[in-house]
Design a protein around this motif. Structure first.
Motif, PDB file in Angstrom:
ATOM      1  N   THR A 105       0.824  -1.206   0.000  1.00 21.06           N
ATOM      2  CA  THR A 105       0.000   0.000   0.000  1.00 21.06           C
ATOM      3  C   THR A 105       0.858   1.255   0.000  1.00 21.06           C
ATOM      4  O   THR A 105       0.654   2.179  -0.799  1.00 21.06           O
ATOM      5  N   PHE A 106       1.854   1.292   0.874  1.00 25.47           N
ATOM      6  CA  PHE A 106       2.659   2.506   0.981  1.00 25.47           C
ATOM      7  C   PHE A 106       3.729   2.598  -0.097  1.00 25.47           C
ATOM      8  O   PHE A 106       4.156   3.696  -0.456  1.00 25.47           O
ATOM      9  N   LEU A 107       4.167   1.469  -0.620  1.00 26.89           N
ATOM     10  CA  LEU A 107       5.080   1.542  -1.762  1.00 26.89           C
ATOM     11  C   LEU A 107       4.381   2.179  -2.959  1.00 26.89           C
ATOM     12  O   LEU A 107       4.979   2.988  -3.683  1.00 26.89           O
ATOM     13  N   THR A 108       3.113   1.854  -3.178  1.00 24.72           N
ATOM     14  CA  THR A 108       2.390   2.468  -4.288  1.00 24.72           C
ATOM     15  C   THR A 108       2.125   3.943  -4.011  1.00 24.72           C
ATOM     16  O   THR A 108       2.167   4.771  -4.925  1.00 24.72           O
ATOM     17  N   LEU A 109       1.867   4.280  -2.751  1.00 22.16           N
ATOM     18  CA  LEU A 109       1.679   5.690  -2.410  1.00 22.16           C
ATOM     19  C   LEU A 109       2.978   6.482  -2.579  1.00 22.16           C
ATOM     20  O   LEU A 109       2.955   7.710  -2.724  1.00 22.16           O
ATOM     21  N   ALA A 110       4.110   5.783  -2.555  1.00 26.35           N
ATOM     22  CA  ALA A 110       5.404   6.424  -2.789  1.00 26.35           C
ATOM     23  C   ALA A 110       5.750   6.489  -4.271  1.00 26.35           C
ATOM     24  O   ALA A 110       6.730   7.135  -4.640  1.00 26.35           O
ATOM     25  N   GLY A 111       4.956   5.810  -5.117  1.00 25.14           N
ATOM     26  CA  GLY A 111       5.187   5.885  -6.554  1.00 25.14           C
ATOM     27  C   GLY A 111       5.326   4.559  -7.269  1.00 25.14           C
ATOM     28  O   GLY A 111       5.389   4.531  -8.507  1.00 25.14           O
ATOM     29  N   ALA A 112       5.406   3.429  -6.539  1.00 22.79           N
ATOM     30  CA  ALA A 112       5.509   2.124  -7.200  1.00 22.79           C
ATOM     31  C   ALA A 112       4.210   1.824  -7.948  1.00 22.79           C
ATOM     32  O   ALA A 112       3.123   2.222  -7.527  1.00 22.79           O
ATOM     33  N   ARG A 113       4.336   1.097  -9.065  1.00 25.94           N
ATOM     34  CA  ARG A 113       3.154   0.754  -9.857  1.00 25.94           C
ATOM     35  C   ARG A 113       3.155  -0.737 -10.170  1.00 25.94           C
ATOM     36  O   ARG A 113       4.209  -1.363 -10.349  1.00 25.94           O
ATOM     37  N   VAL A 114       1.961  -1.294 -10.229  1.00 28.05           N
ATOM     38  CA  VAL A 114       1.774  -2.728 -10.442  1.00 28.05           C
ATOM     39  C   VAL A 114       1.638  -3.033 -11.929  1.00 28.05           C
ATOM     40  O   VAL A 114       0.991  -2.287 -12.678  1.00 28.05           O
ATOM     41  N   ASP A 115       2.242  -4.132 -12.343  1.00 27.03           N
ATOM     42  CA  ASP A 115       2.037  -4.669 -13.691  1.00 27.03           C
ATOM     43  C   ASP A 115       0.833  -5.611 -13.612  1.00 27.03           C
ATOM     44  O   ASP A 115       0.929  -6.674 -12.989  1.00 27.03           O
ATOM     45  N   PRO A 116      -0.307  -5.275 -14.202  1.00 32.53           N
ATOM     46  CA  PRO A 116      -1.500  -6.121 -14.085  1.00 32.53           C
ATOM     47  C   PRO A 116      -1.288  -7.550 -14.578  1.00 32.53           C
ATOM     48  O   PRO A 116      -1.896  -8.489 -14.042  1.00 32.53           O
ATOM     49  N   ALA A 117      -0.433  -7.732 -15.571  1.00 37.30           N
ATOM     50  CA  ALA A 117      -0.181  -9.085 -16.075  1.00 37.30           C
ATOM     51  C   ALA A 117       0.488  -9.941 -14.998  1.00 37.30           C
ATOM     52  O   ALA A 117       0.165 -11.123 -14.831  1.00 37.30           O
ATOM     53  N   ARG A 118       1.408  -9.350 -14.260  1.00 38.63           N
ATOM     54  CA  ARG A 118       2.058 -10.087 -13.169  1.00 38.63           C
ATOM     55  C   ARG A 118       1.063 -10.367 -12.047  1.00 38.63           C
ATOM     56  O   ARG A 118       1.109 -11.426 -11.417  1.00 38.63           O
ATOM     57  N   LEU A 119       0.180  -9.420 -11.788  1.00 43.96           N
ATOM     58  CA  LEU A 119      -0.832  -9.643 -10.758  1.00 43.96           C
ATOM     59  C   LEU A 119      -1.787 -10.754 -11.172  1.00 43.96           C
ATOM     60  O   LEU A 119      -2.154 -11.605 -10.353  1.00 43.96           O
ATOM     61  N   THR A 120      -2.165 -10.785 -12.426  1.00 49.79           N
ATOM     62  CA  THR A 120      -3.065 -11.824 -12.926  1.00 49.79           C
ATOM     63  C   THR A 120      -2.472 -13.211 -12.748  1.00 49.79           C
ATOM     64  O   THR A 120      -3.179 -14.172 -12.408  1.00 49.79           O
ATOM     65  N   SER A 121      -1.159 -13.344 -12.950  1.00 52.06           N
ATOM     66  CA  SER A 121      -0.498 -14.653 -12.849  1.00 52.06           C
ATOM     67  C   SER A 121       0.083 -14.917 -11.461  1.00 52.06           C
ATOM     68  O   SER A 121       0.794 -15.908 -11.266  1.00 52.06           O
ATOM     69  N   PHE A 122      -0.224 -14.050 -10.506  1.00 52.74           N
ATOM     70  CA  PHE A 122       0.402 -14.122  -9.187  1.00 52.74           C
ATOM     71  C   PHE A 122       0.209 -15.478  -8.524  1.00 52.74           C
ATOM     72  O   PHE A 122       1.107 -15.990  -7.848  1.00 52.74           O
ATOM     73  N   CYS A 123      -0.961 -16.096  -8.683  1.00 52.74           N
ATOM     74  CA  CYS A 123      -1.259 -17.358  -8.001  1.00 52.74           C
ATOM     75  C   CYS A 123      -1.028 -18.585  -8.875  1.00 52.74           C
ATOM     76  O   CYS A 123      -1.363 -19.714  -8.462  1.00 52.74           O
ATOM     77  N   ASP A 124      -0.458 -18.408 -10.061  1.00 49.08           N
ATOM     78  CA  ASP A 124      -0.262 -19.541 -10.961  1.00 49.08           C
ATOM     79  C   ASP A 124       0.686 -20.578 -10.385  1.00 49.08           C
ATOM     80  O   ASP A 124       0.608 -21.759 -10.721  1.00 49.08           O
ATOM     81  N   ARG A 125       1.587 -20.118  -9.507  1.00 51.33           N
ATOM     82  CA  ARG A 125       2.556 -21.043  -8.888  1.00 51.33           C
ATOM     83  C   ARG A 125       2.215 -21.331  -7.428  1.00 51.33           C
ATOM     84  O   ARG A 125       3.061 -21.802  -6.668  1.00 51.33           O
TER      85      ARG A 125
END
Length: 254
Positions: free
Chosen positions: A84-104
Motif C-alpha cells: 500500500t505505501f510503496l504504491t503511495l510512494a510511486g511504485a506501480r503494479v504490472d497487471p499481467a504479473r498480478l493476474t499470474s500471481f497465483c499460478d505457482r
C-alpha cells in the motif's frame, strides 16, 4: 500512518503504535474495508488499488487537525500494507504479473488459498486498475515490513521513487516467502535500506497472542502461524529488536 496486512486490522499493532505515541508521534491505524479480520472478502481484497485510495482519503480527512502537520507524514506498512505505501510512494503494479500471481501457488503466503476458497480466478478478473499511479504527495517516508506482492511491482516505477525507504524482511532471507521477499525493491529504489530480522516469521510483526489464542486458532482451522514463536525467540523479543531499529529510523526522518 500504519497499514495492516490482508485479513488483519489496525489493532494488531498496538505494541508499536503505543511506543510511537510515547515518542511524540500522532499514529493513525485505519482498517481497510473488505480486507480486515473477520469480514474480509476475497473479491474486495483483490482490488488492491483501493487500499492506497483508503489511505489518501484518510489523509485528506486529517487536514486541518491541529495535531497533524501535513508536511511531516510518514508511513509504515506490513504485508499488504507494505505494498500500500510503496504504491503511495510511486511504485506501480504490472497487471499481467498480478493476474499470474497465483499460478505457482501461494509460495508460503495464504492469499492465493483465500482466493481459491472463494472460487476467485485471477485470470477472470479485470485487474487493469492496479496499474494506475496512486502516489500521494503527503507521504514523506516509507517503512515497509514484508511488503506484499512485490513481484508485481515494475522496476521502472521503483527506480523513480525519491522518498526515504527502509525495507524489513522477517526471518532468514533464504526462507522469506517469495511474494514478500523485498531485497530487489530495496536495491532498486535509490538510497533505500534493507534489513533482515533473523529468528522471525512473517507473522512475528503482529501483536502477541493471548494464552488461549493458539488453541482457539487451531479449533477454528486457521492455517497461518499467528501464535507461533520463531527460532526459539518470543514475539516480545522480536518486537523489542524491531523497536530498536524502527523508532530511531522514523525519528531521524525529520
Amino acid at each position: 500512518m500504519i497499514s495492516h496486512g490482508a485479513g488483519g486490522n489496525g489493532g494488531q499493532f498496538g505494541w508499536l503504535a503505543s511506543r510511537l505515541v510515547q515518542a511524540g508521534f500522532v499514529v493513525v491505524l485505519p482498517n481497510h474495508s473488505g480486507s480486515t479480520s473477520g469480514p474480509a472478502r476475497a473479491a474486495e481484497a483483490l482490488r488492491i488499488w483501493e487500499r492506497p485510495q483508503d489511505i489518501s482519503a484518510v489523509l485528506d480527512s486529517l487536514q486541518g487537525f491541529p495535531m497533524v502537520d501535513p508536511a511531516r507524514i510518514g508511513a509504515l506498512g506490513y504485508s499488504a500494507g507494505g505494498y500500500t505505501f510503496l504504491t503511495l510512494a510511486g511504485a506501480r503494479v504490472d497487471p499481467a504479473r498480478l493476474t499470474s500471481f497465483c499460478d505457482r501457488g501461494g509460495r508460503g503466503i495464504s492469499d492465493c488459498a483465500f482466493f481459491a476458497q472463494a472460487g476467485l480466478d485471477l485470470h477472470a478478473q479485470d485487474l487493469s486498475p492496479a496499474a494506475q499511479d496512486l502516489r500521494d504527495a503527503h507521504i514523506r517516508f516509507v517503512l515497509a515490513v514484508d511488503p506484499g506482492i512485490v513481484e508485481t511491482l515494475t522496476r521502472q516505477s521503483l527506480a523513480a521513487i525519491d522518498l526515504p525507504l527502509l525495507v524489513i524482511n522477517l526471518g532468514e532471507e533464504a526462507k522469506v516467502p517469495a511474494p514478500v521477499h523485498a531485497r530487489r525493491v530495496a536495491e532498486t529504489v535509490p538510497g533505500a535500506s534493507y534489513l533482515v530480522v533473523p529468528d522471525a516469521i512473517h507473522f512475528s510483526f503482529l501483536a502477541e497472542c493471548k494464552p488461549k489464542g493458539a488453541a482457539i486458532l487451531a479449533e477454528e482451522g486457521e492455517p497461518d502461524q499467528l501464535c507461533s514463536d520463531a527460532g526459539g525467540r518470543t514475539w516480545a523479543a522480536i518486537h523489542a529488536d524491531l523497536l530498536v531499529v524502527i523508532l530511531p529510523w522514523v525519528s531521524n526522518r525529520w
